[in-house]
Write an enzyme that holds these catalytic residues in place. Sequence first.
Site, PDB file in Angstrom:
ATOM      1  N   LYS A  77      11.810 -10.226   2.575  1.00 22.05           N
ATOM      2  CA  LYS A  77      11.005  -9.528   1.572  1.00 22.05           C
ATOM      3  C   LYS A  77      11.632  -8.168   1.282  1.00 22.05           C
ATOM      4  O   LYS A  77      12.084  -7.486   2.207  1.00 22.05           O
ATOM      5  CB  LYS A  77       9.602  -9.345   2.163  1.00 22.05           C
ATOM      6  CG  LYS A  77       8.521  -9.020   1.183  1.00 22.05           C
ATOM      7  CD  LYS A  77       7.138  -9.218   1.815  1.00 22.05           C
ATOM      8  CE  LYS A  77       6.060  -8.907   0.800  1.00 22.05           C
ATOM      9  NZ  LYS A  77       4.730  -9.263   1.268  1.00 22.05           N
TER      10      LYS A  77
ATOM     11  N   LYS B 266      11.873 -10.844   7.184  1.00 24.04           N
ATOM     12  CA  LYS B 266      10.932 -11.763   6.506  1.00 24.04           C
ATOM     13  C   LYS B 266      11.468 -12.236   5.164  1.00 24.04           C
ATOM     14  O   LYS B 266      10.820 -13.037   4.480  1.00 24.04           O
ATOM     15  CB  LYS B 266       9.591 -11.058   6.267  1.00 24.04           C
ATOM     16  CG  LYS B 266       8.792 -10.819   7.529  1.00 24.04           C
ATOM     17  CD  LYS B 266       7.372 -10.364   7.198  1.00 24.04           C
ATOM     18  CE  LYS B 266       7.306  -8.916   6.790  1.00 24.04           C
ATOM     19  NZ  LYS B 266       5.916  -8.421   6.576  1.00 24.04           N
TER      20      LYS B 266
HETATM   21  N1  CTP Z   1      -4.512  -8.495  -0.201  1.00 18.32           N
HETATM   22  C1  CTP Z   1      -5.785  -8.685  -0.717  1.00 18.32           C
HETATM   23  N2  CTP Z   1      -5.951  -8.852  -2.075  1.00 18.32           N
HETATM   24  C2  CTP Z   1      -4.883  -8.811  -2.896  1.00 18.32           C
HETATM   25  C3  CTP Z   1      -3.582  -8.595  -2.380  1.00 18.32           C
HETATM   26  C4  CTP Z   1      -3.423  -8.431  -1.014  1.00 18.32           C
HETATM   27  O1  CTP Z   1      -6.773  -8.720   0.023  1.00 18.32           O
HETATM   28  N3  CTP Z   1      -5.087  -8.991  -4.203  1.00 18.32           N
HETATM   29  C5  CTP Z   1      -4.335  -8.364   1.243  1.00 18.32           C
HETATM   30  C6  CTP Z   1      -3.458  -9.461   1.827  1.00 18.32           C
HETATM   31  O2  CTP Z   1      -4.217 -10.636   2.017  1.00 18.32           O
HETATM   32  C7  CTP Z   1      -2.997  -8.826   3.124  1.00 18.32           C
HETATM   33  C8  CTP Z   1      -2.911  -7.335   2.749  1.00 18.32           C
HETATM   34  O3  CTP Z   1      -3.638  -7.168   1.540  1.00 18.32           O
HETATM   35  O4  CTP Z   1      -3.965  -9.002   4.148  1.00 18.32           O
HETATM   36  C9  CTP Z   1      -1.474  -6.871   2.570  1.00 18.32           C
HETATM   37  O5  CTP Z   1      -0.873  -7.734   1.637  1.00 18.32           O
HETATM   38  P1  CTP Z   1       0.544  -7.500   0.978  1.00 18.32           P
HETATM   39  O6  CTP Z   1       1.380  -8.715   1.225  1.00 18.32           O
HETATM   40  O7  CTP Z   1       1.099  -6.201   1.370  1.00 18.32           O
HETATM   41  O8  CTP Z   1       0.122  -7.421  -0.570  1.00 18.32           O
HETATM   42  P2  CTP Z   1       0.380  -8.434  -1.750  1.00 18.32           P
HETATM   43  O9  CTP Z   1      -0.111  -7.782  -2.997  1.00 18.32           O
HETATM   44  O10 CTP Z   1      -0.210  -9.785  -1.428  1.00 18.32           O
HETATM   45  O11 CTP Z   1       1.971  -8.491  -1.763  1.00 18.32           O
HETATM   46  P3  CTP Z   1       2.983  -9.666  -2.225  1.00 18.32           P
HETATM   47  O12 CTP Z   1       2.677  -9.991  -3.661  1.00 18.32           O
HETATM   48  O13 CTP Z   1       4.345  -9.072  -2.035  1.00 18.32           O
HETATM   49  O14 CTP Z   1       2.720 -10.837  -1.306  1.00 18.32           O
END
Ligand code: CTP
Length: 161
Positions: free
Chosen positions: A73, A71
């Site tokens: 990431k 991905k």
């Molecule tokens: N999620 C959420 N609220 C946040 C951050 C994440 O509800 N503030 C949810 C995302 O929408 C997803 C799940 O948690 O369904 C996992 O998200 P993930 O990508 O692991 O977390 P992020 O904090 O969004 O990571 P990144 O910044 O790397 O995208």
Amino acid sequence: MDTAALPPTTGRAGAPALARPGHGALGRTTAITYGTYDLFHIGHVRLFERIKQRFDVLVVAVSTDEFNAIKGKKSVMPFVDRFEMVRACRHVDLAIAENDWAQKEHDIVAHGADGFVMGSDWSGRFDHLRALCDVIYLPRTEGVSSTELKQCIRATAAAGA
Ligand code: CTP
């Protein structure tokens, strides 16, 4: 990775692999969700909590480091640590590994999932799974993400704090 914990490759009670699974055994409803969960934070916990307000059982698929590389990431925490953190959360009934894009259909059937749930940043991206179960996008928690936490840590370190 220990693959012994992974679900079988066929649906429950011999159901066809892509049949709509319907409600789970014993009348309990099951939800499944996917993510990286790096630097496990309050947004992740609140998403799990909201899912458990709607469903009895929560299965969380945690992206492996290898899948994250596909991905594009890179997480700070290795898969084994992210997996253990997710599994330790009281809202989570079962943690599994996410190895590739294509496994969601199999997981939904194998775990008898009634709902596929993601945060709203994924809105519309998984609507094709509606053939198998309900697809729900819940509002994200504002002001926190793994990316923002990493930026904050970098900025704090750069400021010499
Ligand atoms: N999620 C959420 N609220 C946040 C951050 C994440 O509800 N503030 C949810 C995302 O929408 C997803 C799940 O948690 O369904 C996992 O998200 P993930 O990508 O692991 O977390 P992020 O904090 O969004 O990571 P990144 O910044 O790397 O995208």
